[in-house]
Design a protein around this motif. Structure first.
Motif, PDB file in Angstrom:
ATOM      1  N   VAL A  48      42.141  -3.941   0.689  1.00  0.00           N
ATOM      2  CA  VAL A  48      41.103  -4.838   0.173  1.00  0.00           C
ATOM      3  C   VAL A  48      40.168  -5.257   1.306  1.00  0.00           C
ATOM      4  CG1 VAL A  48      40.661  -7.136  -0.782  1.00  0.00           C
ATOM      5  CG2 VAL A  48      42.423  -5.688  -1.798  1.00  0.00           C
ATOM      6  N   GLU A  49      40.746  -5.602   2.443  1.00  0.00           N
ATOM      7  CA  GLU A  49      39.938  -6.030   3.585  1.00  0.00           C
ATOM      8  C   GLU A  49      38.999  -4.911   4.045  1.00  0.00           C
ATOM      9  OE1 GLU A  49      40.767  -7.393   8.125  1.00  0.00           O
ATOM     10  OE2 GLU A  49      42.043  -8.283   6.580  1.00  0.00           O
ATOM     11  N   GLU A  50      39.503  -3.691   4.068  1.00  0.00           N
ATOM     12  CA  GLU A  50      38.675  -2.555   4.482  1.00  0.00           C
ATOM     13  C   GLU A  50      37.561  -2.258   3.476  1.00  0.00           C
ATOM     14  OE1 GLU A  50      41.350   0.702   5.111  1.00  0.00           O
ATOM     15  OE2 GLU A  50      42.232  -0.221   6.887  1.00  0.00           O
ATOM     16  N   LEU A  51      37.871  -2.379   2.190  1.00  0.00           N
ATOM     17  CA  LEU A  51      36.878  -2.090   1.159  1.00  0.00           C
ATOM     18  C   LEU A  51      35.806  -3.157   1.087  1.00  0.00           C
ATOM     19  CD1 LEU A  51      39.105  -0.775  -1.771  1.00  0.00           C
ATOM     20  CD2 LEU A  51      37.431   0.531  -0.446  1.00  0.00           C
ATOM     21  N   GLY A  52      36.191  -4.398   1.257  1.00  0.00           N
ATOM     22  CA  GLY A  52      35.238  -5.492   1.156  1.00  0.00           C
ATOM     23  C   GLY A  52      35.160  -6.023  -0.267  1.00  0.00           C
ATOM     24  N   SER A  53      34.066  -6.654  -0.568  1.00  0.00           N
ATOM     25  CA  SER A  53      33.889  -7.339  -1.843  1.00  0.00           C
ATOM     26  C   SER A  53      33.725  -6.367  -3.009  1.00  0.00           C
ATOM     27  CB  SER A  53      32.649  -8.230  -1.769  1.00  0.00           C
ATOM     28  OG  SER A  53      32.292  -8.681  -3.043  1.00  0.00           O
ATOM     29  N   PRO A  54      34.523  -6.549  -4.068  1.00  0.00           N
ATOM     30  CA  PRO A  54      34.338  -5.713  -5.252  1.00  0.00           C
ATOM     31  C   PRO A  54      32.963  -5.937  -5.890  1.00  0.00           C
ATOM     32  CG  PRO A  54      36.162  -7.256  -5.582  1.00  0.00           C
ATOM     33  CD  PRO A  54      35.662  -7.442  -4.201  1.00  0.00           C
ATOM     34  N   ARG A  55      32.398  -7.123  -5.717  1.00  0.00           N
ATOM     35  CA  ARG A  55      31.061  -7.411  -6.250  1.00  0.00           C
ATOM     36  C   ARG A  55      30.000  -6.558  -5.552  1.00  0.00           C
ATOM     37  NH1 ARG A  55      30.756 -11.750  -9.599  1.00  0.00           N
ATOM     38  NH2 ARG A  55      32.586 -13.075  -9.662  1.00  0.00           N
ATOM     39  N   LEU A  56      30.114  -6.412  -4.239  1.00  0.00           N
ATOM     40  CA  LEU A  56      29.159  -5.583  -3.504  1.00  0.00           C
ATOM     41  C   LEU A  56      29.326  -4.110  -3.855  1.00  0.00           C
ATOM     42  CD1 LEU A  56      29.180  -7.252   0.035  1.00  0.00           C
ATOM     43  CD2 LEU A  56      27.404  -7.370  -1.723  1.00  0.00           C
ATOM     44  N   ILE A  57      30.569  -3.691  -4.026  1.00  0.00           N
ATOM     45  CA  ILE A  57      30.820  -2.304  -4.439  1.00  0.00           C
ATOM     46  C   ILE A  57      30.220  -2.068  -5.821  1.00  0.00           C
ATOM     47  CG2 ILE A  57      32.634  -0.671  -5.111  1.00  0.00           C
ATOM     48  CD1 ILE A  57      34.313  -1.902  -2.793  1.00  0.00           C
ATOM     49  N   ALA A  58      30.430  -3.011  -6.728  1.00  0.00           N
ATOM     50  CA  ALA A  58      29.870  -2.887  -8.082  1.00  0.00           C
ATOM     51  C   ALA A  58      28.347  -2.800  -8.028  1.00  0.00           C
ATOM     52  CB  ALA A  58      30.305  -4.074  -8.946  1.00  0.00           C
ATOM     53  N   ARG A  59      27.718  -3.615  -7.204  1.00  0.00           N
ATOM     54  CA  ARG A  59      26.250  -3.595  -7.090  1.00  0.00           C
ATOM     55  C   ARG A  59      25.782  -2.223  -6.632  1.00  0.00           C
ATOM     56  NH1 ARG A  59      22.998  -5.920  -9.809  1.00  0.00           N
ATOM     57  NH2 ARG A  59      22.166  -3.859  -9.964  1.00  0.00           N
ATOM     58  N   SER A  60      26.503  -1.633  -5.696  1.00  0.00           N
ATOM     59  CA  SER A  60      26.167  -0.300  -5.196  1.00  0.00           C
ATOM     60  C   SER A  60      26.304   0.748  -6.304  1.00  0.00           C
ATOM     61  CB  SER A  60      27.077   0.042  -4.022  1.00  0.00           C
ATOM     62  OG  SER A  60      26.878   1.348  -3.596  1.00  0.00           O
ATOM     63  N   ILE A  61      27.363   0.655  -7.088  1.00  0.00           N
ATOM     64  CA  ILE A  61      27.588   1.591  -8.194  1.00  0.00           C
ATOM     65  C   ILE A  61      26.501   1.427  -9.254  1.00  0.00           C
ATOM     66  CG2 ILE A  61      29.154   2.170 -10.104  1.00  0.00           C
ATOM     67  CD1 ILE A  61      31.475   1.338  -8.150  1.00  0.00           C
ATOM     68  N   ILE A  62      26.165   0.186  -9.567  1.00  0.00           N
ATOM     69  CA  ILE A  62      25.125  -0.089 -10.561  1.00  0.00           C
ATOM     70  C   ILE A  62      23.782   0.451 -10.085  1.00  0.00           C
ATOM     71  CG2 ILE A  62      23.798  -1.934 -11.680  1.00  0.00           C
ATOM     72  CD1 ILE A  62      26.524  -3.569 -11.591  1.00  0.00           C
ATOM     73  N   ASP A  63      23.441   0.184  -8.835  1.00  0.00           N
ATOM     74  CA  ASP A  63      22.171   0.674  -8.282  1.00  0.00           C
ATOM     75  C   ASP A  63      22.106   2.193  -8.334  1.00  0.00           C
ATOM     76  OD1 ASP A  63      21.370  -1.916  -7.792  1.00  0.00           O
ATOM     77  OD2 ASP A  63      21.777  -1.829  -5.627  1.00  0.00           O
ATOM     78  N   ARG A  64      23.185   2.849  -7.952  1.00  0.00           N
ATOM     79  CA  ARG A  64      23.227   4.311  -7.970  1.00  0.00           C
ATOM     80  C   ARG A  64      23.080   4.840  -9.395  1.00  0.00           C
ATOM     81  NH1 ARG A  64      28.397   5.680  -6.033  1.00  0.00           N
ATOM     82  NH2 ARG A  64      29.033   5.892  -8.176  1.00  0.00           N
ATOM     83  N   SER A  65      23.718   4.177 -10.330  1.00  0.00           N
ATOM     84  CA  SER A  65      23.641   4.581 -11.732  1.00  0.00           C
ATOM     85  C   SER A  65      22.224   4.418 -12.266  1.00  0.00           C
ATOM     86  CB  SER A  65      24.621   3.748 -12.562  1.00  0.00           C
ATOM     87  OG  SER A  65      24.543   4.088 -13.919  1.00  0.00           O
ATOM     88  N   GLU A  66      21.573   3.323 -11.909  1.00  0.00           N
ATOM     89  CA  GLU A  66      20.199   3.081 -12.349  1.00  0.00           C
ATOM     90  C   GLU A  66      19.245   4.113 -11.756  1.00  0.00           C
ATOM     91  OE1 GLU A  66      19.568  -0.991 -11.225  1.00  0.00           O
ATOM     92  OE2 GLU A  66      20.541  -1.751 -13.032  1.00  0.00           O
ATOM     93  N   GLU A  67      19.443   4.461 -10.488  1.00  0.00           N
ATOM     94  CA  GLU A  67      18.603   5.477  -9.848  1.00  0.00           C
ATOM     95  C   GLU A  67      18.767   6.824 -10.543  1.00  0.00           C
ATOM     96  OE1 GLU A  67      19.605   5.588  -5.711  1.00  0.00           O
ATOM     97  OE2 GLU A  67      18.934   3.525  -5.391  1.00  0.00           O
ATOM     98  N   HIS A  68      19.997   7.160 -10.859  1.00  0.00           N
ATOM     99  CA  HIS A  68      20.289   8.433 -11.521  1.00  0.00           C
ATOM    100  C   HIS A  68      19.648   8.465 -12.911  1.00  0.00           C
ATOM    101  CE1 HIS A  68      22.432  12.115 -12.398  1.00  0.00           C
ATOM    102  NE2 HIS A  68      22.862  11.581 -13.524  1.00  0.00           N
TER     103      HIS A  68
END
Length: 78
Positions: A48-68
């Motif tokens: 969990v510490e290495e991955l960081g915030s699940p909210r930030l990961i989700a934002r990245s996934i959402i942004d990538r999905s929107e771009e696609h």
């Protein structure tokens, strides 16, 4: 934060923001990532510490999905 807490928060952040496929694919990826890292000797807390915030990961996934999606729409209208 535990693995399940991380996955639940990630799921809540992605729900309604990405397709059902993208949601399922992302959750499967992170569950597998946890399993692999734990198998390699790390604790859930370390992963969990290495991955960081699940909210930030989700934002990245959402942004990538929107771009696609935007890219696909521009191809269709050409």
């Amino acid at each position: 934060m535990t693995k399940e807490q991380f996955i639940m928060e990630l799921e809540q952040c992605l729900q309604g923001e990405v397709s059902a496929y993208e949601l399922s694919d992302s959750l499967t990826y992170y569950r597998q990532y946890f399993e692999d890292e734990i198998r390699n000797g790390k604790s859930e807390e370390q992963v969990v510490e290495e991955l960081g915030s699940p909210r930030l990961i989700a934002r990245s996934i959402i942004d990538r999905s929107e771009e696609h999606t935007s890219e696909l729409q521009s191809r269709i209208t050409i």
